[in-house]
Design a protein around this motif. Sequence first.
Motif, PDB file in Angstrom:
ATOM      1  N   LEU A  88       0.976  -1.183  -0.384  1.00 39.05           N
ATOM      2  CA  LEU A  88       0.218   0.203  -0.116  1.00 39.05           C
ATOM      3  C   LEU A  88       1.212   1.423  -0.132  1.00 39.05           C
ATOM      4  CD1 LEU A  88      -2.924  -1.150   2.518  1.00 39.05           C
ATOM      5  CD2 LEU A  88      -2.916  -0.051   0.358  1.00 39.05           C
ATOM      6  N   ASN A  89       1.453   1.137   0.302  1.00 39.87           N
ATOM      7  CA  ASN A  89       2.765   2.250   0.801  1.00 39.87           C
ATOM      8  C   ASN A  89       2.421   3.373   1.433  1.00 39.87           C
ATOM      9  OD1 ASN A  89       4.541   1.955  -1.494  1.00 39.87           O
ATOM     10  ND2 ASN A  89       3.429   1.983  -2.966  1.00 39.87           N
ATOM     11  N   GLU A  90       2.129   2.346   2.651  1.00 39.82           N
ATOM     12  CA  GLU A  90       1.249   3.255   3.988  1.00 39.82           C
ATOM     13  C   GLU A  90       0.813   2.860   4.575  1.00 39.82           C
ATOM     14  OE1 GLU A  90      -2.446   5.799   1.936  1.00 39.82           O
ATOM     15  OE2 GLU A  90      -3.063   3.746   1.950  1.00 39.82           O
ATOM     16  N   THR A 129      -9.578   9.180  -6.483  1.00 41.02           N
ATOM     17  CA  THR A 129      -7.980   8.838  -5.852  1.00 41.02           C
ATOM     18  C   THR A 129      -7.464   8.527  -5.164  1.00 41.02           C
ATOM     19  OG1 THR A 129      -7.874  11.376  -7.575  1.00 41.02           O
ATOM     20  CG2 THR A 129      -6.160  10.828  -6.716  1.00 41.02           C
ATOM     21  N   PHE A 130      -7.996   8.580  -4.167  1.00 39.85           N
ATOM     22  CA  PHE A 130      -8.008   7.689  -3.000  1.00 39.85           C
ATOM     23  C   PHE A 130      -8.086   5.916  -2.677  1.00 39.85           C
ATOM     24  CE2 PHE A 130      -9.508   6.085   1.049  1.00 39.85           C
ATOM     25  CZ  PHE A 130      -8.659   6.731   2.199  1.00 39.85           C
ATOM     26  N   LEU A 131      -9.554   6.115  -2.979  1.00 40.07           N
ATOM     27  CA  LEU A 131     -10.257   4.977  -3.077  1.00 40.07           C
ATOM     28  C   LEU A 131      -9.168   4.071  -4.425  1.00 40.07           C
ATOM     29  CD1 LEU A 131     -13.528   5.538  -3.069  1.00 40.07           C
ATOM     30  CD2 LEU A 131     -12.259   4.633  -1.953  1.00 40.07           C
ATOM     31  N   LYS A 132      -8.957   4.019  -5.631  1.00 40.96           N
ATOM     32  CA  LYS A 132      -8.350   3.012  -6.327  1.00 40.96           C
ATOM     33  C   LYS A 132      -7.441   2.760  -6.503  1.00 40.96           C
ATOM     34  CE  LYS A 132      -6.377   3.711 -11.679  1.00 40.96           C
ATOM     35  NZ  LYS A 132      -6.255   4.440 -12.315  1.00 40.96           N
ATOM     36  N   PRO A 133      -6.291   4.199  -6.182  1.00 42.28           N
ATOM     37  CA  PRO A 133      -4.625   2.479  -5.769  1.00 42.28           C
ATOM     38  C   PRO A 133      -4.573   1.450  -4.923  1.00 42.28           C
ATOM     39  CG  PRO A 133      -4.473   5.083  -5.251  1.00 42.28           C
ATOM     40  CD  PRO A 133      -5.542   5.383  -6.352  1.00 42.28           C
ATOM     41  N   ARG A 134      -5.231   2.469  -3.697  1.00 42.02           N
ATOM     42  CA  ARG A 134      -5.823   1.073  -2.258  1.00 42.02           C
ATOM     43  C   ARG A 134      -6.503   0.270  -2.840  1.00 42.02           C
ATOM     44  NH1 ARG A 134      -5.455   6.438  -1.255  1.00 42.02           N
ATOM     45  NH2 ARG A 134      -3.691   7.090   0.329  1.00 42.02           N
ATOM     46  N   ILE A 135      -7.614   0.255  -3.379  1.00 46.60           N
ATOM     47  CA  ILE A 135      -7.993  -1.439  -3.951  1.00 46.60           C
ATOM     48  C   ILE A 135      -7.133  -1.909  -5.047  1.00 46.60           C
ATOM     49  CG2 ILE A 135      -9.807  -0.150  -5.912  1.00 46.60           C
ATOM     50  CD1 ILE A 135     -10.615  -3.343  -3.234  1.00 46.60           C
ATOM     51  N   LEU A 138      -4.826  -3.458  -2.906  1.00 44.64           N
ATOM     52  CA  LEU A 138      -5.342  -4.773  -1.676  1.00 44.64           C
ATOM     53  C   LEU A 138      -5.724  -5.427  -2.522  1.00 44.64           C
ATOM     54  CD1 LEU A 138      -8.017  -3.541   0.108  1.00 44.64           C
ATOM     55  CD2 LEU A 138      -6.103  -4.085   1.114  1.00 44.64           C
ATOM     56  N   ASP A 139      -5.838  -6.090  -3.904  1.00 41.35           N
ATOM     57  CA  ASP A 139      -6.176  -7.083  -5.175  1.00 41.35           C
ATOM     58  C   ASP A 139      -4.501  -7.776  -5.223  1.00 41.35           C
ATOM     59  OD1 ASP A 139      -7.368  -8.646  -6.885  1.00 41.35           O
ATOM     60  OD2 ASP A 139      -6.046  -7.966  -8.579  1.00 41.35           O
TER      61      ASP A 139
END
Length: 153
Positions: A88-90, A129-135, A138-139
Amino acid sequence: MFSKEEAARLRQQFWISFGQYMKPILGAEGLPVNWVNYKTGVKNIFFRMDAEKKQANIAIEIAHPDEGIRELFFEQFQEFKLMLENTLNEQWDWIPSVTNSYDKQVARIEMVLPNVSVYNQQQWPDIITFLKPRIIALDEFWTDVKPVFEDLK
């Protein structure tokens, strides 16, 4: 202020837009994914995304009805904490016990984006922009660790 119907329509419109935006993006295994209703394939483990009046969030939710098993799953995720954070880089918030929106006791690992509203269409790009890289992350993470959780069933 919006009527209940207008608020529901805006929420639905946001998730339709998000789903259309994400549709061309393949999962970590190179296959199409229903990003809005992501299926982990492991009972009682969910990836939840939510956009509300005052915030957006994304979470891993462990909803097993048996507290002991829920704790076991949470501990197993803790074993993978470094891998998750590197993917996640966070760092996310780890909550061993909380009541979810369905009034059930769950464990959650989550990240919150405060001060945005799904009812303000001007803020939809910020939420996406918040949700996209995180989901997507997660995948990728789930592709690597899912077999461990399947064995815990």
